[in-house]
Scaffold this active site. Structure first.
Site, PDB file in Angstrom:
ATOM      1  N   GLU A  28       0.762  -1.214  -0.456  1.00 14.37           N
ATOM      2  CA  GLU A  28      -0.070  -0.026  -0.174  1.00 14.37           C
ATOM      3  C   GLU A  28       0.407   1.369   0.231  1.00 14.37           C
ATOM      4  OE1 GLU A  28      -3.557   1.471   3.057  1.00 14.37           O
ATOM      5  OE2 GLU A  28      -2.316   0.073   3.353  1.00 14.37           O
ATOM      6  N   ASN A  73      -6.298   1.151   2.942  1.00 17.36           N
ATOM      7  CA  ASN A  73      -7.088   2.514   2.937  1.00 17.36           C
ATOM      8  C   ASN A  73      -7.202   3.489   2.645  1.00 17.36           C
ATOM      9  OD1 ASN A  73      -8.692   0.925   5.690  1.00 17.36           O
ATOM     10  ND2 ASN A  73      -6.850   2.179   7.087  1.00 17.36           N
ATOM     11  N   ASN A 173     -12.055  -0.497  -0.540  1.00 18.76           N
ATOM     12  CA  ASN A 173     -12.030  -1.736   0.597  1.00 18.76           C
ATOM     13  C   ASN A 173     -11.851  -1.428   1.860  1.00 18.76           C
ATOM     14  OD1 ASN A 173      -8.905  -2.568   2.076  1.00 18.76           O
ATOM     15  ND2 ASN A 173      -9.171  -1.316   2.985  1.00 18.76           N
ATOM     16  N   GLU A 174     -12.338  -2.204   3.026  1.00 20.81           N
ATOM     17  CA  GLU A 174     -13.061  -2.046   4.249  1.00 20.81           C
ATOM     18  C   GLU A 174     -14.673  -1.134   4.012  1.00 20.81           C
ATOM     19  OE1 GLU A 174      -9.806  -1.692   7.053  1.00 20.81           O
ATOM     20  OE2 GLU A 174      -9.149  -3.488   6.481  1.00 20.81           O
ATOM     21  N   TYR A 245      -6.381  -9.024  12.091  1.00 20.45           N
ATOM     22  CA  TYR A 245      -5.199  -9.021  12.351  1.00 20.45           C
ATOM     23  C   TYR A 245      -5.013  -9.639  14.081  1.00 20.45           C
ATOM     24  CZ  TYR A 245      -4.070  -5.787   8.597  1.00 20.45           C
ATOM     25  OH  TYR A 245      -4.092  -5.464   7.483  1.00 20.45           O
ATOM     26  N   GLU A 293      -6.199  -9.577   3.574  1.00 18.38           N
ATOM     27  CA  GLU A 293      -5.445  -8.740   4.466  1.00 18.38           C
ATOM     28  C   GLU A 293      -5.140  -9.814   5.654  1.00 18.38           C
ATOM     29  OE1 GLU A 293      -5.858  -4.658   5.518  1.00 18.38           O
ATOM     30  OE2 GLU A 293      -6.478  -3.863   3.736  1.00 18.38           O
ATOM     31  N   GLN A 353       1.815  -6.301   5.455  1.00 16.37           N
ATOM     32  CA  GLN A 353       2.473  -5.922   3.496  1.00 16.37           C
ATOM     33  C   GLN A 353       3.490  -6.880   4.024  1.00 16.37           C
ATOM     34  OE1 GLN A 353       1.466  -2.602   2.806  1.00 16.37           O
ATOM     35  NE2 GLN A 353      -0.329  -1.815   4.217  1.00 16.37           N
TER      36      GLN A 353
END
Length: 505
Positions: A28, A73, A173-174, A245, A293, A353
């Protein structure tokens, strides 16, 4: 008395052919992932394009098949047009997600060139936060159409004659997260993603689309978000995304290593939700999962908040630079095993990442690139986890933690590579105090032998690697023997094990 565990693996106990894309990653425009990470033209190792060759070689060693880009993000306020064309003419922008300065020195075409150099495909995300259908279609046309149209000709004008032919696209995304620029409700996102996906597949019917799932299992809308949004996107999308996460914020290693149980529960819940929508729609299509992710992330949180709040609008500030210790590597190994165990539905996954930002690879600005502890289980899985995942029948001692009950001491999966006629057993002993003897019945494979037994272990759970040296590295040990189709292995306490078998020639 030494604890013992038993396992049976059989070549007929097939879960699925593993899609190699479950060993994907993510870059990202965040922190030093791009600038100072993959790209640093003034570095001693920089190639003619400004890419760090030391980083490139470490990524190539991992054999990463697909890399998600440009966010994250970041993508929800990404103006892709600013990232193409003559570099000197590209505008600088305030990057809102991470409150940084985006120079656009590296953009779509440069990143595509880098992924080709490391042997990876691009998983491209479109901005469904501040933008929408037309911009997604324009970007797809720019990337994939041969020529003779406004945006394909613009790509050619920019010096890229051959289309990128990006196959996999994330529809935002999200979007369930209130932190997301352009956050949407379930209904808003479902409708927008459906219409965007329909239009994109008119341009290129061969692309694959990923519908946004929940950002994590703690979201108040989980799993209703999946049910509601898939009610719209089920027939146009090919995957639904999962993000998760984990961290050891309360310094409880036993509980920390049990969090892969939660990851497995997450996958099962999303799978069940997908199948509910399939039944509801009387569909013949099976929705697969993209766990695009996943990682350990908690070490750097307080520092990040301070930089973004008190010193914003820097170019490539040091954000999310978690220094991973040995216990983090064990959990990453456990999470990889979970992905392999569910390879019948999880067809893509991205360790988030890849460089500097919660990453297996770190760089020094005027120094070397080096491997964090988590690099090694990721390397082993990518290298030896290609083939058919086999359902392991395991009998293991168990233990309880603060948040979990009946946690197996031994977590394991086996992968059969038919082409090489090899079997690899991945096993973690998450018992922190005791070695465990594992016996494994592999008689169905005939006359095999042990090629090697690789171990990642350390007495200090908090030990880290650094640019000055790697304290945590794998080693080959003589702890497994194979007699009459039965393997007997000594799995050290708190250890990651890779036991490789091949034909006895």
């Amino acid at each position: 008395m030494q604890k013992k565990a038993k396992m049976v693996i059989d070549k007929d106990f097939k879960i699925s052919e593993i899609d190699k894309r479950i060993y994907g990653s993510f870059i990202e425009h965040l922190g030093r992932a791009v600038y100072g990470g993959i790209y640093q033209p003034d570095h001693m190792s920089a190639d003619e394009n400004g890419f760090r060759k030391d980083v490139l070689e470490l990524v190539k060693e991992l054999d990463v098949p697909i890399i998600r880009y440009p966010g994250g993000n970041f993508v929800s306020n990404f103006f892709w047009e600013d990232s193409v064309g003559p570099v000197a003419e590209r505008p600088k922008r305030l990057e809102l997600a991470w409150r940084s300065l985006e120079t656009n020195e590296i953009g779509l075409n440069e990143f595509s060139k880098w992924t080709k150099a490391v042997g990876a495909e691009v998983m491209m995300a479109v901005n469904l936060g501040t933008r929408g259908i037309s911009d997604a279609c324009n970007l797809l046309e720019y990337c994939n159409h041969t020529g003779g149209t406004k945006y394909s000709d613009l790509r050619i004008k920019h010096g890229v004659k051959t289309p990128h032919k990006i196959k996999t696209w994330c529809l935002g995304n999200e979007m369930d997260g209130p932190w997301q620029i352009g956050h949407k409700t379930q209904e808003e996102y479902g409708r927008l993603a459906l219409e965007t996906g329909k239009a994109m597949k008119l341009i290129d019917p061969d692309i694959e689309l990923v519908s946004c799932g929940s950002s994590n299992t703690a979201m108040p809308t989980f799993p209703e978000w999946e049910a509601s949004t898939l009610d719209h996107t089920y027939e146009v999308a090919d995957f639904v995304s999962l993000h998760q996460y984990y961290g050891n914020r309360f310094n409880d290693t036993s509980n920390f290593l049990a969090q892969s149980v939660d990851m497995e529960h997450f996958i099962k819940t999303v799978t069940a939700t997908c199948d509910y929508i399939k039944a509801k729609k009387r569909s013949k299509k099976t929705m697969n999962l993209s766990f695009d992710e996943w990682n350990v992330w908690f070490h750097s949180n307080s520092d990040d908040e301070n930089i973004m709040k008190n010193d914003p609008w820097q170019k490539a500030p040091a954000l999310l630079e978690d220094m991973y210790n040995f216990e983090d590597a064990l959990l990453v190994g456990l999470m990889l095993i979970v992905l392999m165990k569910h390879s019948d539905r999880v067809k893509m996954a991205c360790l988030a990442q890849l460089v500097n930002v919660i990453a297996p690879i770190m760089t020094e600005e005027n120094g070397p690139a080096w491997k964090q502890t988590i690099y090694y289980p990721y390397l082993h899985a990518s290298k030896y986890g290609r083939g058919i995942a086999l359902e392991p029948v395991i009998s293991s001692p168990k233990h309880d933690t603060i948040d979990f009950t009946d946690v197996a001491d031994i977590e394991s999966i086996a992968v059969y590579n038919e082409e090489k006629d090899e079997v690899t057993i991945f096993a973690v002993n998450r018992n922190l105090k005791e070695d465990i003897e594992l016996t494994c019945d592999v008689r169905s494979f005939g006359d095999f032998k042990i090629i090697e037994h690789i171990v990642l272990e350390h007495e200090d759970m908090k030990i880290v690697n650094s640019a000055k040296g790697e304290a945590v590295t794998p080693k080959c040990v003589n702890r497994s023997e194979l007699v009459d189709g039965i393997i007997t292995s000594a799995l050290g306490k708190a250890s990651w094990n890779v036991i490789r078998l091949g034909k006895n020639k």
